[in-house]
Motif scaffolding. Structure first.
Motif, PDB file in Angstrom:
ATOM      1  N   THR A  93       8.657  -4.397 116.315  1.00 11.57           N
ATOM      2  CA  THR A  93       9.218  -4.344 117.714  1.00 11.57           C
ATOM      3  C   THR A  93       8.615  -5.540 118.697  1.00 11.57           C
ATOM      4  OG1 THR A  93       9.543  -2.034 117.446  1.00 11.57           O
ATOM      5  CG2 THR A  93       9.883  -2.763 119.445  1.00 11.57           C
ATOM      6  N   SER A  94       9.452  -6.512 118.989  1.00 14.50           N
ATOM      7  CA  SER A  94       9.104  -7.376 120.116  1.00 14.50           C
ATOM      8  C   SER A  94       9.400  -6.637 121.117  1.00 14.50           C
ATOM      9  CB  SER A  94       9.986  -8.575 119.747  1.00 14.50           C
ATOM     10  OG  SER A  94       9.903  -9.546 121.034  1.00 14.50           O
ATOM     11  N   PRO A  95       8.230  -7.129 122.162  1.00 17.92           N
ATOM     12  CA  PRO A  95       8.352  -6.205 123.625  1.00 17.92           C
ATOM     13  C   PRO A  95       9.184  -7.263 124.618  1.00 17.92           C
ATOM     14  CG  PRO A  95       6.349  -7.484 123.063  1.00 17.92           C
ATOM     15  CD  PRO A  95       7.186  -7.613 122.099  1.00 17.92           C
ATOM     16  N   ALA A  96       9.788  -8.183 123.977  1.00 18.67           N
ATOM     17  CA  ALA A  96      10.665  -9.100 124.797  1.00 18.67           C
ATOM     18  C   ALA A  96      11.931  -8.357 125.305  1.00 18.67           C
ATOM     19  CB  ALA A  96      10.942 -10.507 124.096  1.00 18.67           C
ATOM     20  N   THR A  97      12.822  -9.154 126.283  1.00 21.06           N
ATOM     21  CA  THR A  97      13.971  -8.877 126.615  1.00 21.06           C
ATOM     22  C   THR A  97      15.066  -9.539 125.774  1.00 21.06           C
ATOM     23  OG1 THR A  97      13.088  -7.982 128.648  1.00 21.06           O
ATOM     24  CG2 THR A  97      15.520  -8.134 128.392  1.00 21.06           C
ATOM     25  N   MET A  98      15.983  -9.103 125.463  1.00 19.17           N
ATOM     26  CA  MET A  98      17.283 -10.013 124.680  1.00 19.17           C
ATOM     27  C   MET A  98      17.991 -10.597 126.099  1.00 19.17           C
ATOM     28  SD  MET A  98      18.763 -11.251 122.239  1.00 19.17           S
ATOM     29  CE  MET A  98      17.471 -10.375 121.108  1.00 19.17           C
ATOM     30  N   ALA A  99      18.247 -11.784 125.968  1.00 19.99           N
ATOM     31  CA  ALA A  99      19.062 -12.383 126.780  1.00 19.99           C
ATOM     32  C   ALA A  99      20.550 -12.019 126.991  1.00 19.99           C
ATOM     33  CB  ALA A  99      18.989 -13.892 126.675  1.00 19.99           C
ATOM     34  N   SER A 100      20.907 -12.342 128.043  1.00 17.36           N
ATOM     35  CA  SER A 100      22.578 -12.091 128.108  1.00 17.36           C
ATOM     36  C   SER A 100      23.419 -13.278 127.870  1.00 17.36           C
ATOM     37  CB  SER A 100      22.970 -11.699 129.437  1.00 17.36           C
ATOM     38  OG  SER A 100      22.535 -12.813 130.485  1.00 17.36           O
ATOM     39  N   ILE A 101      22.801 -14.443 127.146  1.00 17.16           N
ATOM     40  CA  ILE A 101      23.597 -15.491 126.797  1.00 17.16           C
ATOM     41  C   ILE A 101      23.312 -15.659 125.238  1.00 17.16           C
ATOM     42  CG2 ILE A 101      21.632 -17.023 127.062  1.00 17.16           C
ATOM     43  CD1 ILE A 101      23.684 -19.168 127.962  1.00 17.16           C
ATOM     44  N   LEU A 102      24.364 -15.953 124.461  1.00 15.81           N
ATOM     45  CA  LEU A 102      24.486 -16.257 122.918  1.00 15.81           C
ATOM     46  C   LEU A 102      24.645 -18.012 122.978  1.00 15.81           C
ATOM     47  CD1 LEU A 102      24.517 -15.517 120.165  1.00 15.81           C
ATOM     48  CD2 LEU A 102      26.980 -15.555 120.271  1.00 15.81           C
ATOM     49  N   LEU A 103      23.718 -18.510 122.264  1.00 16.08           N
ATOM     50  CA  LEU A 103      23.813 -20.001 122.198  1.00 16.08           C
ATOM     51  C   LEU A 103      24.586 -20.314 120.956  1.00 16.08           C
ATOM     52  CD1 LEU A 103      19.878 -20.690 122.451  1.00 16.08           C
ATOM     53  CD2 LEU A 103      21.597 -20.726 124.265  1.00 16.08           C
ATOM     54  N   GLY A 104      25.394 -21.361 121.245  1.00 20.80           N
ATOM     55  CA  GLY A 104      26.439 -21.867 120.130  1.00 20.80           C
ATOM     56  C   GLY A 104      25.649 -22.620 119.164  1.00 20.80           C
ATOM     57  N   MET A 105      26.653 -22.954 118.135  1.00 18.92           N
ATOM     58  CA  MET A 105      26.162 -23.567 116.828  1.00 18.92           C
ATOM     59  C   MET A 105      25.415 -24.598 116.900  1.00 18.92           C
ATOM     60  SD  MET A 105      29.800 -24.783 115.074  1.00 18.92           S
ATOM     61  CE  MET A 105      30.956 -25.557 115.962  1.00 18.92           C
ATOM     62  N   ASN A 106      24.385 -25.025 115.903  1.00 22.00           N
ATOM     63  CA  ASN A 106      23.451 -25.917 116.171  1.00 22.00           C
ATOM     64  C   ASN A 106      23.955 -27.384 115.361  1.00 22.00           C
ATOM     65  OD1 ASN A 106      20.611 -26.664 116.644  1.00 22.00           O
ATOM     66  ND2 ASN A 106      20.545 -26.928 114.284  1.00 22.00           N
ATOM     67  N   SER A 161      15.205 -24.880 100.870  1.00 21.36           N
ATOM     68  CA  SER A 161      15.010 -25.612 102.134  1.00 21.36           C
ATOM     69  C   SER A 161      16.107 -25.557 103.233  1.00 21.36           C
ATOM     70  CB  SER A 161      14.966 -27.305 101.820  1.00 21.36           C
ATOM     71  OG  SER A 161      14.768 -28.031 102.969  1.00 21.36           O
ATOM     72  N   GLU A 162      16.350 -26.167 103.974  1.00 21.37           N
ATOM     73  CA  GLU A 162      17.596 -25.909 105.041  1.00 21.37           C
ATOM     74  C   GLU A 162      18.032 -27.174 105.798  1.00 21.37           C
ATOM     75  OE1 GLU A 162      15.089 -23.966 108.861  1.00 21.37           O
ATOM     76  OE2 GLU A 162      15.150 -22.998 107.014  1.00 21.37           O
ATOM     77  N   ALA A 163      19.033 -27.108 106.384  1.00 17.80           N
ATOM     78  CA  ALA A 163      19.564 -28.348 106.885  1.00 17.80           C
ATOM     79  C   ALA A 163      19.062 -28.572 108.419  1.00 17.80           C
ATOM     80  CB  ALA A 163      20.877 -28.668 106.746  1.00 17.80           C
ATOM     81  N   THR A 164      18.999 -29.626 109.176  1.00 19.86           N
ATOM     82  CA  THR A 164      18.704 -29.686 110.169  1.00 19.86           C
ATOM     83  C   THR A 164      19.935 -29.274 111.353  1.00 19.86           C
ATOM     84  OG1 THR A 164      19.439 -32.019 110.331  1.00 19.86           O
ATOM     85  CG2 THR A 164      17.118 -31.853 110.140  1.00 19.86           C
ATOM     86  N   GLY A 165      20.922 -29.220 110.824  1.00 23.29           N
ATOM     87  CA  GLY A 165      22.155 -28.705 111.557  1.00 23.29           C
ATOM     88  C   GLY A 165      23.308 -28.195 110.804  1.00 23.29           C
ATOM     89  N   CYS A 166      24.062 -27.635 111.383  1.00 21.13           N
ATOM     90  CA  CYS A 166      25.368 -27.028 110.538  1.00 21.13           C
ATOM     91  C   CYS A 166      26.403 -28.262 110.181  1.00 21.13           C
ATOM     92  CB  CYS A 166      25.992 -25.953 111.317  1.00 21.13           C
ATOM     93  SG  CYS A 166      26.672 -26.254 112.940  1.00 21.13           S
ATOM     94  N   GLY A 167      26.272 -29.142 111.011  1.00 18.33           N
ATOM     95  CA  GLY A 167      26.862 -30.586 110.648  1.00 18.33           C
ATOM     96  C   GLY A 167      26.717 -30.811 109.182  1.00 18.33           C
ATOM     97  N   PHE A 168      25.934 -30.685 108.530  1.00 14.83           N
ATOM     98  CA  PHE A 168      25.147 -30.980 107.040  1.00 14.83           C
ATOM     99  C   PHE A 168      26.124 -30.417 106.146  1.00 14.83           C
ATOM    100  CE2 PHE A 168      23.013 -30.392 103.212  1.00 14.83           C
ATOM    101  CZ  PHE A 168      22.343 -31.728 103.115  1.00 14.83           C
TER     102      PHE A 168
END
Length: 280
Positions: A93-106, A161-168
């Motif tokens: 369990t993380s004691p942090a608080t979830m933000a009210s913003i969702l960040l868009g695609m990377n 592995s994984e890509a640096t961003g979704c443009g890949f």
């Protein structure tokens, strides 16, 4: 900014922090109207990051989730916005608080690269021909020995592995192997892709809104800030005069622009980093 990212030395599994780390956190809190330090990680909750290091946070943090790619977000993966002490991806369990913003695609505005031992060499996933002909070298995100992609810059970036961003990557409903960087090229194929991407985004926005998220950001662009502008105009139904049919998260309108800025070395004036930031 979106907040800190990566391993934060001095935060323990129980959510306590060393004196030095707490001093840093307090300094960041004082610069925020929310009186919290913020953190993000290309995911919906804290996880084990690079090298398997756990991303522990304290109650003084707000966590900002990210919808990494264009596909619709599974609402079950979204924590209710504003919730404190939520389940993380490490079984705790993380004691942090979830933000009210969702960040868009990377970083959909650039092709990017496969990470790890083929970084810079592999700039595309293997196509069917490469797989059939056994010409699809595997990239390893933790690989210590540099390796090369095939002659067309392709590799297996999906297993280890994984890509640096979704443009890949490719996108369902779009033509071409890597359609996202050319999303706003105004060709017939690009317009079809825009429709598909926007349909997916509206689904993501609806899921986020149902979970209490008040704000959405544009895609987190790597280089081309106009990419974010085009996305906002289409998502918000804006006309040439700047009048928009939709202006909040309830209908999928991002009200924040998110962009990445990379500054190298400690000479921002000499190397032009400040000029780049100012231009963006």
């Amino acid at each position: 900014g979106c907040g800190l990212v990566g391993n934060l030395h001095g935060i323990n599994a129980d959510g306590t922090a060393t004196a030095a780390m707490q001093a840093l956190i307090d300094g960041i809190k004082n610069s925020s109207t929310l009186k919290k330090a913020s953190y993000w990680n290309w995911n919906f909750v804290p996880q084990k990051g690079e090298g398997g290091v756990p991303e522990y946070l304290t109650k003084d943090f707000i966590f900002m989730p990210n919808a990494w790619g264009p596909e619709p977000v599974d609402a079950k993966k979204l924590v209710v916005a504003g919730k404190a002490s939520f389940t993380d991806a490490m079984g705790g369990t993380s004691p942090a608080t979830m933000a009210s913003i969702l960040l868009g695609m990377n970083e959909p505005d650039i092709i990017g690269s496969c990470m790890g031992n083929m970084f810079g060499s592999c700039t595309a996933p293997c196509d069917d021909e490469a797989v059939r002909s056994n010409d699809c070298p595997t990239a390893w995100i933790g690989g210590s020995s540099p390796a090369e992609a095939n002659s067309r810059g392709q590799c297996n970036c999906w297993q280890h592995s994984e890509a640096t961003g979704c443009g890949f990557w490719g996108v369902d409903g779009c033509k071409g192997a890597q359609p996202l960087p050319g999303l706003w090229d105004k060709t017939e194929e690009a317009e079809q892709c825009v429709d598909s991407v926007m349909d997916k985004w509206k689904q993501t926005a609806a899921a986020a809104y149902q979970k209490g998220y008040k704000y959405l950001s544009s895609p987190m662009v790597a280089v081309n800030v106009s990419y974010a502008r085009n996305f906002i105009e289409r998502a918000c139904g804006c006309d040439a005069s700047g009048n928009c049919a939709c202006t909040d998260a309830s209908c999928g309108c991002p009200v924040y622009v998110a962009f990445h800025f990379y500054g190298n070395d400690c000479r921002p004036k000499t190397l032009g980093n400040y000029d780049t930031l100012r231009a963006r």
